[in-house]
Motif scaffolding. Structure first.
Motif, mmCIF file in Angstrom:
data_model
loop_
_atom_site.group_PDB
_atom_site.id
_atom_site.type_symbol
_atom_site.label_atom_id
_atom_site.label_comp_id
_atom_site.label_asym_id
_atom_site.label_seq_id
_atom_site.Cartn_x
_atom_site.Cartn_y
_atom_site.Cartn_z
ATOM 1 N N VAL A 163 20.610 -3.156 40.735
ATOM 2 C CA VAL A 163 19.231 -2.876 40.323
ATOM 3 C C VAL A 163 18.262 -3.798 41.048
ATOM 4 N N ARG A 164 17.035 -3.289 41.232
ATOM 5 C CA ARG A 164 15.959 -4.127 41.776
ATOM 6 C C ARG A 164 15.278 -4.843 40.611
ATOM 7 N N VAL A 165 15.156 -6.145 40.705
ATOM 8 C CA VAL A 165 14.588 -6.932 39.607
ATOM 9 C C VAL A 165 13.173 -7.384 39.952
ATOM 10 N N TYR A 166 12.255 -7.190 38.981
ATOM 11 C CA TYR A 166 10.849 -7.554 39.139
ATOM 12 C C TYR A 166 10.420 -8.421 37.956
ATOM 13 N N THR A 167 9.397 -9.243 38.197
ATOM 14 C CA THR A 167 8.759 -9.964 37.098
ATOM 15 C C THR A 167 7.856 -8.998 36.336
ATOM 16 N N HIS A 168 7.363 -9.423 35.188
ATOM 17 C CA HIS A 168 6.542 -8.539 34.359
ATOM 18 C C HIS A 168 5.255 -8.124 35.063
ATOM 19 N N ASP A 169 4.783 -8.971 36.030
ATOM 20 C CA ASP A 169 3.547 -8.626 36.739
ATOM 21 C C ASP A 169 3.802 -8.019 38.121
ATOM 22 N N GLY A 170 5.043 -7.567 38.370
ATOM 23 C CA GLY A 170 5.314 -6.759 39.556
ATOM 24 C C GLY A 170 5.846 -7.468 40.772
ATOM 25 N N ASN A 171 6.152 -8.759 40.721
ATOM 26 C CA ASN A 171 6.721 -9.456 41.876
ATOM 27 C C ASN A 171 8.201 -9.104 42.026
ATOM 28 N N PHE A 172 8.570 -8.697 43.236
ATOM 29 C CA PHE A 172 9.964 -8.338 43.495
ATOM 30 C C PHE A 172 10.792 -9.610 43.666
ATOM 31 N N ILE A 173 11.875 -9.710 42.915
ATOM 32 C CA ILE A 173 12.724 -10.901 42.933
ATOM 33 C C ILE A 173 13.950 -10.709 43.820
ATOM 34 N N GLY A 174 14.659 -9.620 43.607
ATOM 35 C CA GLY A 174 15.871 -9.411 44.394
ATOM 36 C C GLY A 174 16.747 -8.315 43.837
ATOM 37 N N LEU A 175 17.923 -8.216 44.413
ATOM 38 C CA LEU A 175 18.902 -7.210 44.036
ATOM 39 C C LEU A 175 19.951 -7.876 43.145
ATOM 40 N N TYR A 176 20.178 -7.293 41.966
ATOM 41 C CA TYR A 176 21.129 -7.830 40.998
ATOM 42 C C TYR A 176 22.202 -6.780 40.703
ATOM 43 N N ILE A 177 23.327 -7.242 40.137
ATOM 44 C CA ILE A 177 24.388 -6.324 39.722
ATOM 45 C C ILE A 177 24.659 -6.535 38.230
ATOM 46 N N TYR A 178 24.877 -5.440 37.520
ATOM 47 C CA TYR A 178 25.029 -5.496 36.064
ATOM 48 C C TYR A 178 26.495 -5.569 35.660
ATOM 49 N N ASN A 179 26.805 -6.474 34.748
ATOM 50 C CA ASN A 179 28.135 -6.598 34.156
ATOM 51 C C ASN A 179 28.032 -6.129 32.701
ATOM 52 N N SER A 180 28.596 -4.952 32.422
ATOM 53 C CA SER A 180 28.428 -4.354 31.099
ATOM 54 C C SER A 180 29.204 -5.100 30.015
ATOM 55 N N GLU A 181 30.333 -5.697 30.378
ATOM 56 C CA GLU A 181 31.140 -6.409 29.388
ATOM 57 C C GLU A 181 30.373 -7.613 28.835
ATOM 58 N N LYS A 182 29.737 -8.369 29.758
ATOM 59 C CA LYS A 182 28.991 -9.562 29.333
ATOM 60 C C LYS A 182 27.516 -9.267 29.095
ATOM 61 N N GLN A 183 27.101 -8.051 29.480
ATOM 62 C CA GLN A 183 25.699 -7.632 29.361
ATOM 63 C C GLN A 183 24.768 -8.602 30.091
ATOM 64 N N ILE A 184 25.175 -8.929 31.317
ATOM 65 C CA ILE A 184 24.356 -9.823 32.143
ATOM 66 C C ILE A 184 24.060 -9.178 33.490
ATOM 67 N N TYR A 185 22.974 -9.638 34.095
ATOM 68 C CA TYR A 185 22.599 -9.236 35.439
ATOM 69 C C TYR A 185 22.793 -10.447 36.352
ATOM 70 N N LYS A 186 23.590 -10.275 37.397
ATOM 71 C CA LYS A 186 23.948 -11.369 38.289
ATOM 72 C C LYS A 186 23.298 -11.134 39.660
ATOM 73 N N PRO A 187 22.670 -12.178 40.249
ATOM 74 C CA PRO A 187 21.990 -11.994 41.541
ATOM 75 C C PRO A 187 22.972 -11.686 42.684
ATOM 76 N N LEU A 188 22.594 -10.697 43.518
ATOM 77 C CA LEU A 188 23.360 -10.355 44.723
ATOM 78 C C LEU A 188 22.643 -10.860 45.966
ATOM 79 N N LYS A 189 21.349 -10.567 46.044
ATOM 80 C CA LYS A 189 20.555 -10.967 47.210
ATOM 81 C C LYS A 189 19.132 -11.216 46.745
ATOM 82 N N MET A 190 18.660 -12.441 46.974
ATOM 83 C CA MET A 190 17.328 -12.830 46.508
ATOM 84 C C MET A 190 16.310 -12.682 47.642
ATOM 85 N N PHE A 191 15.097 -12.229 47.278
ATOM 86 C CA PHE A 191 14.047 -12.013 48.281
ATOM 87 C C PHE A 191 12.793 -12.802 47.944
ATOM 88 N N LEU A 192 12.953 -13.947 47.324
ATOM 89 C CA LEU A 192 11.796 -14.762 46.951
ATOM 90 C C LEU A 192 11.140 -15.341 48.197
#
Length: 302
Positions: free
Chosen positions: A273-302
């Motif tokens: 998934v593409r992750v954004y801040t609440h005001d629209g800043n693009f953070i990076g690409l994350y991957i979701y782990n359904s077992e732990k219900q967490i989003y883990k960073p794959l590639k950051m674009f800060l």
């Protein structure tokens, strides 16, 4: 710094590295990379990543590519294109014996998975040295075949000994080697006479711009109109917006949980998934782990 991807039309005589070097001068920034090398005499689409978008190069270089190529049958060269030294020449009798239907069938037989031996005149490294350096010294060494895929070939014109064709293929395919191999299979030899890369992923040659146009658009302040933002290049992935109180986590490159998202979306295990801040800043690409219900960073674009 300029961030984004620009569809550059690579003109003849420039290497892909030349284009990057010239753009560094034009745009006054060092952080620039291209997505897929083109031979100096080939022209066409060369997507170039600027600033933060350079992190996309490895992702986008994997995309399929489309070329318009002219195959010259009967002539073999040491570079597998017409810029090289002629090392074989079919006789007039052999060329006259070629039948269009047989040429067409032979070309079509290359569609599908394909084990291709890369040319000596290429930038592939073997034993720590680029093949073209060995080739320039007159050395020829054994090269392992590389798996590639010819997705489609449309023969657009046959006027023997020339054949014009539209080739869609996987990353790492050498069109001049394809031309060489078609000639070998027909028993007369062959090489590539002309090559235009017409498409890379979403980038089409009709929308590409030259280096001189980039200079012009830089000067008149319209270059942004030709830039694709980093996150748009990843628009096949769904959007995930984090809550304001979790923004410190993502700005530091940390994981966050489903509870930290503003829009409660359902994502599958392993979904990117593409992750954004609440005001629209693009953070990076994350991957979701359904077992732990967490989003883990794959590639950051800060």
């Amino acid at each position: 710094m300029i961030n984004g991807v620009i569809n550059v039309y690579k003109e003849p005589g420039f290497t892909s590295h030349d284009v990057v070097a010239k753009l560094r001068g034009i745009l006054k920034q060092k952080k620039i990379g291209h997505m897929g090398t083109l031979d100096p005499n080939a022209v066409g689409v060369l997507p170039v990543c600027l600033g933060k978008a350079t992190k996309l190069c490895s992702i986008l270089s994997e995309k399929d590519k489309t070329y318009n190529a002219t195959l010259l049958l009967g002539t073999g060269t040491n570079t597998q294109d017409t810029t090289g030294e002629v090392i074989s020449q079919a006789s007039e009798e052999e060329l006259n014996a070629l039948v269009e239907d047989k040429v067409f069938e032979t070309i079509k037989s290359f569609i599908g998975d394909y084990e291709q031996i890369p040319p000596m005149f290429s930038a592939i490294k073997i034993g720590g040295e680029k093949l073209y350096n060995l080739a320039r010294r007159g050395e020829v060494i054994e090269r392992p075949a590389r798996h590639c895929k010819i997705i489609d070939i449309v023969v657009t014109n046959i006027d023997l000994p020339r054949v014009e064709m539209h080739v869609t293929c996987s990353k790492g395919t050498y069109i001049r080697t394809l031309c060489h191999d078609i000639g070998q299979k027909l028993g007369v030899g062959g090489c590539m006479e002309k090559l235009v890369r017409s498409k890379v992923d979403r980038f089409d040659v009709e929308d590409s711009i030259t280096l001189s146009q980039i200079e012009e658009y830089r000067d008149n302040g319209t270059l942004d109109e030709y830039l694709i933002p980093v996150d748009e290049m990843l628009d096949k992935y769904s959007k995930c917006i984090v809550s304001e109180d979790a923004e410190k986590l993502v700005y530091n490159g940390n994981i966050f949980t489903s509870r930290n998202t503003l829009l409660k979306m359902t994502h599958e295990d392993g979904q990117k998934v593409r992750v954004y801040t609440h005001d629209g800043n693009f953070i990076g690409l994350y991957i979701y782990n359904s077992e732990k219900q967490i989003y883990k960073p794959l590639k950051m674009f800060l």
